[in-house]
Design an enzyme around this catalytic site. Sequence first.
Site, PDB file in Angstrom:
ATOM      1  N   LYS A 197      34.629  65.335  70.574  1.00 43.62           N
ATOM      2  CA  LYS A 197      35.145  64.898  69.286  1.00 43.62           C
ATOM      3  C   LYS A 197      34.274  65.461  68.159  1.00 43.62           C
ATOM      4  CE  LYS A 197      33.451  61.637  67.108  1.00 43.62           C
ATOM      5  NZ  LYS A 197      32.005  61.510  66.737  1.00 43.62           N
TER       6      LYS A 197
ATOM      7  N   ASP B 282      34.207  60.216  61.719  1.00 41.22           N
ATOM      8  CA  ASP B 282      33.141  60.288  62.724  1.00 41.22           C
ATOM      9  C   ASP B 282      33.250  59.158  63.749  1.00 41.22           C
ATOM     10  OD1 ASP B 282      30.697  61.332  63.796  1.00 41.22           O
ATOM     11  OD2 ASP B 282      29.630  59.663  62.869  1.00 41.22           O
TER      12      ASP B 282
ATOM     13  N   LYS C  34      26.714  53.363  58.888  1.00 44.50           N
ATOM     14  CA  LYS C  34      25.375  53.902  59.141  1.00 44.50           C
ATOM     15  C   LYS C  34      24.386  53.105  58.297  1.00 44.50           C
ATOM     16  CE  LYS C  34      26.530  57.845  61.351  1.00 44.50           C
ATOM     17  NZ  LYS C  34      26.091  58.048  62.730  1.00 44.50           N
TER      18      LYS C  34
ATOM     19  N   ASP D 163      35.736  61.030  74.399  1.00 41.72           N
ATOM     20  CA  ASP D 163      35.263  60.046  73.445  1.00 41.72           C
ATOM     21  C   ASP D 163      34.229  59.291  74.254  1.00 41.72           C
ATOM     22  OD1 ASP D 163      34.855  57.509  72.223  1.00 41.72           O
ATOM     23  OD2 ASP D 163      36.576  57.938  70.962  1.00 41.72           O
ATOM     24  N   HIS D 164      32.949  59.534  73.983  1.00 38.91           N
ATOM     25  CA  HIS D 164      31.948  59.028  74.927  1.00 38.91           C
ATOM     26  C   HIS D 164      31.930  57.506  75.016  1.00 38.91           C
ATOM     27  CE1 HIS D 164      29.346  58.567  71.385  1.00 38.91           C
ATOM     28  NE2 HIS D 164      28.584  57.786  72.124  1.00 38.91           N
TER      29      HIS D 164
ATOM     30  N   GLU E 122      25.362  50.871  63.017  1.00 37.85           N
ATOM     31  CA  GLU E 122      24.214  51.689  63.416  1.00 37.85           C
ATOM     32  C   GLU E 122      23.109  51.494  62.396  1.00 37.85           C
ATOM     33  OE1 GLU E 122      25.181  55.649  65.388  1.00 37.85           O
ATOM     34  OE2 GLU E 122      26.668  55.467  63.806  1.00 37.85           O
TER      35      GLU E 122
ATOM     36  N   ARG F 244      24.226  81.799  71.928  1.00 38.30           N
ATOM     37  CA  ARG F 244      23.803  83.014  71.219  1.00 38.30           C
ATOM     38  C   ARG F 244      22.382  83.450  71.606  1.00 38.30           C
ATOM     39  NH1 ARG F 244      25.417  84.596  65.738  1.00 38.30           N
ATOM     40  NH2 ARG F 244      26.804  82.833  65.862  1.00 38.30           N
TER      41      ARG F 244
ATOM     42  N   LYS G  46      31.279  54.356  78.457  1.00 35.23           N
ATOM     43  CA  LYS G  46      30.315  53.247  78.496  1.00 35.23           C
ATOM     44  C   LYS G  46      30.843  52.161  79.431  1.00 35.23           C
ATOM     45  CE  LYS G  46      28.740  53.957  73.711  1.00 35.23           C
ATOM     46  NZ  LYS G  46      27.321  54.165  73.678  1.00 35.23           N
TER      47      LYS G  46
ATOM     48  N   HIS H  21      36.051  56.301  68.137  1.00 35.49           N
ATOM     49  CA  HIS H  21      35.446  55.189  68.878  1.00 35.49           C
ATOM     50  C   HIS H  21      36.118  53.844  68.546  1.00 35.49           C
ATOM     51  CE1 HIS H  21      32.691  58.274  69.777  1.00 35.49           C
ATOM     52  NE2 HIS H  21      31.801  58.059  68.846  1.00 35.49           N
TER      53      HIS H  21
HETATM   54  C1  BG6 Z   1      28.928  59.885  67.727  1.00 31.43           C
HETATM   55  C2  BG6 Z   1      28.857  60.019  66.236  1.00 31.43           C
HETATM   56  O1  BG6 Z   1      30.222  60.155  68.196  1.00 31.43           O
HETATM   57  O2  BG6 Z   1      28.581  58.565  68.098  1.00 31.43           O
HETATM   58  C3  BG6 Z   1      27.489  59.640  65.715  1.00 31.43           C
HETATM   59  O3  BG6 Z   1      29.149  61.352  65.875  1.00 31.43           O
HETATM   60  C4  BG6 Z   1      27.090  58.269  66.208  1.00 31.43           C
HETATM   61  O4  BG6 Z   1      27.467  59.667  64.307  1.00 31.43           O
HETATM   62  C5  BG6 Z   1      27.272  58.178  67.713  1.00 31.43           C
HETATM   63  O5  BG6 Z   1      25.751  58.034  65.850  1.00 31.43           O
HETATM   64  C6  BG6 Z   1      27.049  56.761  68.194  1.00 31.43           C
HETATM   65  O6  BG6 Z   1      27.051  56.744  69.588  1.00 31.43           O
HETATM   66  P1  BG6 Z   1      26.290  55.597  70.371  1.00 31.43           P
HETATM   67  O7  BG6 Z   1      26.605  55.868  71.798  1.00 31.43           O
HETATM   68  O8  BG6 Z   1      24.846  55.706  70.032  1.00 31.43           O
HETATM   69  O9  BG6 Z   1      26.890  54.313  69.867  1.00 31.43           O
END
Ligand code: BG6
Length: 521
Positions: free
Chosen positions: A180, A267, A372, A209-210, A248, A71, A214, A272
């Site tokens: 995601k 989340d 968290k 899904d990152h 986390e 935007r 890894k 994950h």
């Molecule tokens: C994300 C979540 O997909 O992954 C976040 O939305 C989370 O809430 C994060 O903090 C964690 O990723 P990583 O790579 O730091 O473990």
Amino acid sequence: MNARAVLATAPEIRANPLREESVTLKAADPCTFVVFGASGDLTHRKLIPALFRLSKQKLLHPQTAIVGFARREWTNEQFREEMKHAVESAGASPSEWERFAGALFYQSGVFEDHAAFRALGQLLSKVEEERGVPGNRIFHFATPPSEYATLVRNIGAAGLARRALRDDHAVPWSRVIIEKPFGRDLQSARDLNALVHTVFAERQVYRIDHYLGKETVQNILVFRLGNGIFEPLWNNRYVEQVQITVAESVGIEGRAAYFDTAGISRDIFQNHMMQLLTLTAMEPPARFEADSVRDEKAKVLRTLHPMTREEVARDTVRAQYAAGAAGGTPVPGYCEEPGVNPRSQTETYMAARIHVDNWRWSGVPFFLRAGKRLAKRSTEIAIVFRQPPFALFRSAGCETLEANVLRLRIQPDEGISLSFGSKSPGQALHIDPVQMDFYYLTAFGQDPPDAYERLLLDCNLGDSTLFARRDEVELAWEFVDGIQIAWRSGAPPLVKYAAGTWGPPQADELLAASGSRWYRL
Ligand code: BG6
């Protein structure tokens, strides 16, 4: 007592004559990355730095272009200036930056505006002509999920994407990367999939899904299936239980608007954790290629025992952090975080005992927990092995033996360790747990690369092995929906834990009920 044996050192690995031969990378295709949400946090923190590092390592085609769409009324120059800050951490020399900056372009517009998409189309044609890109495009949705449907419709309406008929590699190809969360329950995921498929065929869709990007997550399969000594043990004859933790120490990091409607179950757990579970539990694929691997992962999700309301009440824990401390500093409770409804019932922690009902895992509980504001950041898979069949050392006074535990440390301190019992020196017989450790950093002399680098490159190469397929996403939602629906009836109740601890006592009781405990991280 804790003895350590380093299994491999950097020189040994570098001296391995097979190593060079095994590293063969396909050349990247020239293409344009079209980033929707180009002024947002994800673009700034992850996408641009990853693209920069890929370009610096010459892993992207030199004609690659990156077109941002958002935007903000930026010019190309303003966009470049903003992105310069984004790559500072990646260590850009002036000449590297100049080369990369020349590939950046910008189109401003709102996602609902058809005219902005037509303007984007014109810009893409112009950039492609100037840089000699043959029309290959990757559309990356780095926006809030609420925008995905509009983006798909407008990309379709403006004719920006080309639907793959049989071969996704035929030039010019179009692909879409979707972040995601993909939907917020089974029905919304199905609806979104149906809509996406009106413009893109499934083989053009790359659901990120990152965690799959890894190195340590990819290494789960290599470790299991590339080493003759572990796979024979990977079943209910030898494994007593599996524990998967995504802990986390951070809170919700200013993302109240999203997190308060999602909770940890949507989340982290649905994506994950389910990915870590499937890679740990899946059968060996017929071949190491996208669909064979994803077929096996989907099969694990199909065999998850659907939890009844009573099982959810007994076998899950949901909790929310109260005020506490993080790194010695006082932090507020979840309900005091800016933007969170003070009466919010959203869970920031969950734990569950689940079962994979198949031949290999029958009777082996999988304990999963994610949260968290826990005591520390740690993602780990612990495979806990059964005791030997006969307690030989009991007569010599060793009543209890620690279980052998294999730990796959996803992050931090990426590596793998195996604990086993050893006689401690002395006349009397004492058995103490000791540990063999492998650290990525020690063995390979470098930290693993960022997940986004791998995933963006794989998308360019047309390799979807590390992306979630439609059925995986829907099956994971189906399982999580079962838990969500039961939770809505109030059982188990939402409990509190102090920020900076390992979660509520109920999570320990869940393990104690199975005669076990969470393994220390
Ligand atoms: C994300 C979540 O997909 O992954 C976040 O939305 C989370 O809430 C994060 O903090 C964690 O990723 P990583 O790579 O730091 O473990």
